[in-house]
Design a protein around this motif. Structure first.
Motif, PDB file in Angstrom:
ATOM      1  N   GLY A   1       0.826  -1.202   0.000  1.00 52.20           N
ATOM      2  CA  GLY A   1       0.000   0.000   0.000  1.00 52.20           C
ATOM      3  C   GLY A   1       0.857   1.248   0.000  1.00 52.20           C
ATOM      4  N   PRO A   2       0.278   2.387   0.355  1.00 47.15           N
ATOM      5  CA  PRO A   2       1.027   3.649   0.349  1.00 47.15           C
ATOM      6  C   PRO A   2       2.204   3.612   1.321  1.00 47.15           C
ATOM      7  CG  PRO A   2      -1.338   4.057   0.470  1.00 47.15           C
ATOM      8  CD  PRO A   2      -1.149   2.587   0.690  1.00 47.15           C
ATOM      9  N   VAL A   3       3.248   4.349   0.972  1.00 46.49           N
ATOM     10  CA  VAL A   3       4.403   4.539   1.840  1.00 46.49           C
ATOM     11  C   VAL A   3       4.389   6.005   2.252  1.00 46.49           C
ATOM     12  CG1 VAL A   3       6.907   4.466   2.041  1.00 46.49           C
ATOM     13  CG2 VAL A   3       5.717   2.728   0.683  1.00 46.49           C
ATOM     14  N   GLY A   4       4.012   6.257   3.497  1.00 44.17           N
ATOM     15  CA  GLY A   4       3.819   7.633   3.928  1.00 44.17           C
ATOM     16  C   GLY A   4       2.677   8.247   3.137  1.00 44.17           C
ATOM     17  N   GLU A   5       2.938   9.389   2.533  1.00 50.56           N
ATOM     18  CA  GLU A   5       1.906  10.057   1.740  1.00 50.56           C
ATOM     19  C   GLU A   5       1.914   9.613   0.277  1.00 50.56           C
ATOM     20  OE1 GLU A   5       2.601  14.259   1.170  1.00 50.56           O
ATOM     21  OE2 GLU A   5       4.758  14.004   1.453  1.00 50.56           O
ATOM     22  N   PHE A   6       2.834   8.740  -0.081  1.00 54.63           N
ATOM     23  CA  PHE A   6       3.014   8.377  -1.489  1.00 54.63           C
ATOM     24  C   PHE A   6       2.342   7.048  -1.824  1.00 54.63           C
ATOM     25  CE2 PHE A   6       6.614  11.191  -0.610  1.00 54.63           C
ATOM     26  CZ  PHE A   6       6.491  12.088  -1.656  1.00 54.63           C
ATOM     27  N   GLU A   7       1.665   7.029  -2.965  1.00 55.12           N
ATOM     28  CA  GLU A   7       1.087   5.808  -3.519  1.00 55.12           C
ATOM     29  C   GLU A   7       1.854   5.413  -4.772  1.00 55.12           C
ATOM     30  OE1 GLU A   7      -3.328   5.558  -3.696  1.00 55.12           O
ATOM     31  OE2 GLU A   7      -3.225   7.663  -3.067  1.00 55.12           O
ATOM     32  N   PHE A   8       2.010   4.107  -4.963  1.00 53.98           N
ATOM     33  CA  PHE A   8       2.705   3.606  -6.142  1.00 53.98           C
ATOM     34  C   PHE A   8       1.827   3.792  -7.374  1.00 53.98           C
ATOM     35  CE2 PHE A   8       3.623   0.181  -9.152  1.00 53.98           C
ATOM     36  CZ  PHE A   8       4.990   0.306  -9.307  1.00 53.98           C
ATOM     37  N   VAL A   9       2.426   4.275  -8.467  1.00 49.62           N
ATOM     38  CA  VAL A   9       1.726   4.437  -9.729  1.00 49.62           C
ATOM     39  C   VAL A   9       2.233   3.435 -10.760  1.00 49.62           C
ATOM     40  CG1 VAL A   9       1.226   5.996 -11.661  1.00 49.62           C
ATOM     41  CG2 VAL A   9       1.252   6.874  -9.306  1.00 49.62           C
ATOM     42  N   SER A  10       3.550   3.431 -11.005  1.00 55.18           N
ATOM     43  CA  SER A  10       4.117   2.512 -11.983  1.00 55.18           C
ATOM     44  C   SER A  10       5.627   2.469 -11.824  1.00 55.18           C
ATOM     45  CB  SER A  10       3.755   2.934 -13.413  1.00 55.18           C
ATOM     46  OG  SER A  10       4.359   4.188 -13.727  1.00 55.18           O
ATOM     47  N   SER A  11       6.252   1.544 -12.550  1.00 47.31           N
ATOM     48  CA  SER A  11       7.708   1.439 -12.569  1.00 47.31           C
ATOM     49  C   SER A  11       8.129   0.859 -13.900  1.00 47.31           C
ATOM     50  CB  SER A  11       8.214   0.548 -11.429  1.00 47.31           C
ATOM     51  OG  SER A  11       9.601   0.293 -11.584  1.00 47.31           O
ATOM     52  N   GLN A  12       9.188   1.412 -14.468  1.00 47.89           N
ATOM     53  CA  GLN A  12       9.745   0.858 -15.695  1.00 47.89           C
ATOM     54  C   GLN A  12      10.840  -0.154 -15.403  1.00 47.89           C
ATOM     55  OE1 GLN A  12      10.577   3.585 -18.905  1.00 47.89           O
ATOM     56  NE2 GLN A  12       8.896   4.939 -18.348  1.00 47.89           N
TER      57      GLN A  12
ATOM     58  N   GLY B   1      -1.543  12.654  -3.338  1.00 46.43           N
ATOM     59  CA  GLY B   1      -2.720  13.418  -3.736  1.00 46.43           C
ATOM     60  C   GLY B   1      -2.790  13.492  -5.246  1.00 46.43           C
ATOM     61  N   ASP B   2      -2.837  14.693  -5.776  1.00 46.64           N
ATOM     62  CA  ASP B   2      -2.872  14.877  -7.224  1.00 46.64           C
ATOM     63  C   ASP B   2      -1.487  15.132  -7.824  1.00 46.64           C
ATOM     64  OD1 ASP B   2      -5.638  14.613  -7.251  1.00 46.64           O
ATOM     65  OD2 ASP B   2      -5.962  16.753  -6.851  1.00 46.64           O
ATOM     66  N   ASN B   3      -0.475  15.146  -6.982  1.00 47.23           N
ATOM     67  CA  ASN B   3       0.875  15.455  -7.451  1.00 47.23           C
ATOM     68  C   ASN B   3       1.639  14.181  -7.802  1.00 47.23           C
ATOM     69  OD1 ASN B   3       0.543  18.257  -6.964  1.00 47.23           O
ATOM     70  ND2 ASN B   3       0.974  17.929  -4.782  1.00 47.23           N
ATOM     71  N   LEU B   4       2.104  14.116  -9.041  1.00 47.55           N
ATOM     72  CA  LEU B   4       2.898  12.984  -9.510  1.00 47.55           C
ATOM     73  C   LEU B   4       4.377  13.313  -9.417  1.00 47.55           C
ATOM     74  CD1 LEU B   4       0.896  11.936 -12.709  1.00 47.55           C
ATOM     75  CD2 LEU B   4       1.049  10.658 -10.556  1.00 47.55           C
ATOM     76  N   SER B   5       5.194  12.327  -9.067  1.00 50.35           N
ATOM     77  CA  SER B   5       6.643  12.514  -9.041  1.00 50.35           C
ATOM     78  C   SER B   5       7.302  11.192  -9.405  1.00 50.35           C
ATOM     79  CB  SER B   5       7.122  12.988  -7.666  1.00 50.35           C
ATOM     80  OG  SER B   5       6.774  12.062  -6.660  1.00 50.35           O
ATOM     81  N   GLU B   6       8.517  11.292  -9.943  1.00 49.50           N
ATOM     82  CA  GLU B   6       9.252  10.112 -10.355  1.00 49.50           C
ATOM     83  C   GLU B   6      10.680  10.200  -9.841  1.00 49.50           C
ATOM     84  OE1 GLU B   6       8.469   8.538 -14.331  1.00 49.50           O
ATOM     85  OE2 GLU B   6       7.130  10.247 -14.689  1.00 49.50           O
ATOM     86  N   ILE B   7      11.219   9.046  -9.480  1.00 53.44           N
ATOM     87  CA  ILE B   7      12.603   8.978  -9.019  1.00 53.44           C
ATOM     88  C   ILE B   7      13.314   7.814  -9.700  1.00 53.44           C
ATOM     89  CG2 ILE B   7      12.176  10.018  -6.754  1.00 53.44           C
ATOM     90  CD1 ILE B   7      12.174   7.197  -5.543  1.00 53.44           C
TER      91      ILE B   7
END
Length: 293
Positions: free
Chosen positions: A110-121, A163-169
């Motif tokens: 599930g979520p890690v802190g405030e972040f939810e997983f979206v995808s991974s390449q 939330g509505d903010n997407l980020s990638e690392i």
């Protein structure tokens, strides 16, 4: 009847016309020429090679390997994807690969802190490391295969949302021996190419080694020296955030013989802040432990 033109390398072979070998081999497939052309044309099967994953297309749809991004592909990836680069810097057995496997495992729940997983390449490689960490149920602690000294740096990718903010690392994965070699010979620091891309550099501090009476004196000196070898040789961008990740915190034993491991750890963390702060560097320090259950 068999088409000898497809299965025999002898240009004079007439088995397709006569049904027999003109060299009197009986049965036909006992002839040393028979089948050699076919064997040469066969697909040798899947052979694992140390090369960049190839992207293929099928019916106009691009298919990705979902394996790690190699060093040769990271620049092109960063040109296509707006991602922050996190460099994990640490010598062997400090827990870099285990940390990557644990991060994937946490997002699986599930979520890690405030972040939810979206995808991974790089989903395949994440899942592979998680599987290998859990493969032997008899182990008392999780263990992941060490990244080989001969391997180049590779990168893992995660896309998240808060939330509505997407980020990638993207997160680097390089052999701990490479960092150890760079500490001993600073001429090798330039080969740690991922550092020039870093938005955040995380130095992994092994709490178990630091708080043991037998290993503390040497390890406390080595850890500082490893950081100095990178900072003093301008390998880390001035804009990068610096962190110390205290790994294996769950292996810090209770104090014995008058020793207080937690107090020793706190004292060392303050030493890092004071010593490197005098040179203009600031560290964020986080204590972590891995739970695969």
């Amino acid at each position: 009847m068999t088409d000898a033109s497809n299965v025999c390398s002898n240009p004079d072979c007439r088995v397709a016309q006569l049904g027999t070998c003109h060299l009197d081999h009986d049965p036909v497939d006992s002839c040393p020429h028979y089948g050699s052309r076919e064997a040469a044309d066969l697909d040798p099967g899947e052979i694992e090679e140390l090369s960049a994953p190839v992207e293929r297309t099928m019916d106009g749809i691009e298919l990705r390997s979902n394996k790690v991004i190699p060093e040769s592909g990271i620049t092109n990836f960063r040109n296509r994807v707006r991602a922050k680069t996190i460099v994990l810097a640490g010598e062997q057995k400090t827990g870099k690969t285990t940390l990557l496997a644990a991060l994937y495992g946490m997002f699986c729940k599930g979520p890690v802190g405030e972040f939810e997983f979206v995808s991974s390449q790089t989903l395949y490689s994440f899942a592979e490391r998680k599987h290998l960490a859990l493969f032997d149920p008899e182990r008392s602690v999780p263990v992941t295969p060490r990244t080989s000294r001969g391997d180049d740096v590779n990168f893992f990718h995660i896309k998240m949302k808060a939330g509505d903010n997407l980020s990638e690392i993207v997160i680097s994965d390089r052999s701990g021996e490479a960092f150890e070699d760079a500490r001993l010979d600073t001429a090798l620091v330039a080969k740690l190419s991922e550092l020039a891309l870093a938005d955040r550099v995380c130095f992994l501090l092994d709490a178990a080694r630091l708080t043991k009476k037998e290993t503390r004196p040497g390890y406390s000196r080595i850890f500082k020296q490893a950081i100095r070898s990178l900072l003093d040789n301008d390998a880390v961008p001035k804009s990068a955030v610096l962190e110390v990740l205290v790994t294996k915190f769950d292996r810090v034993s209770d104090g014995q013989d008058g020793l207080n491991p937690l107090q020793d750890l706190e004292q060392y963390e303050q030493e890092l802040r004071d010593e490197f702060g005098a040179s203009g560097y600031e560290f964020e320090i986080h204590r972590i432990c891995v739970d695969f259950h």
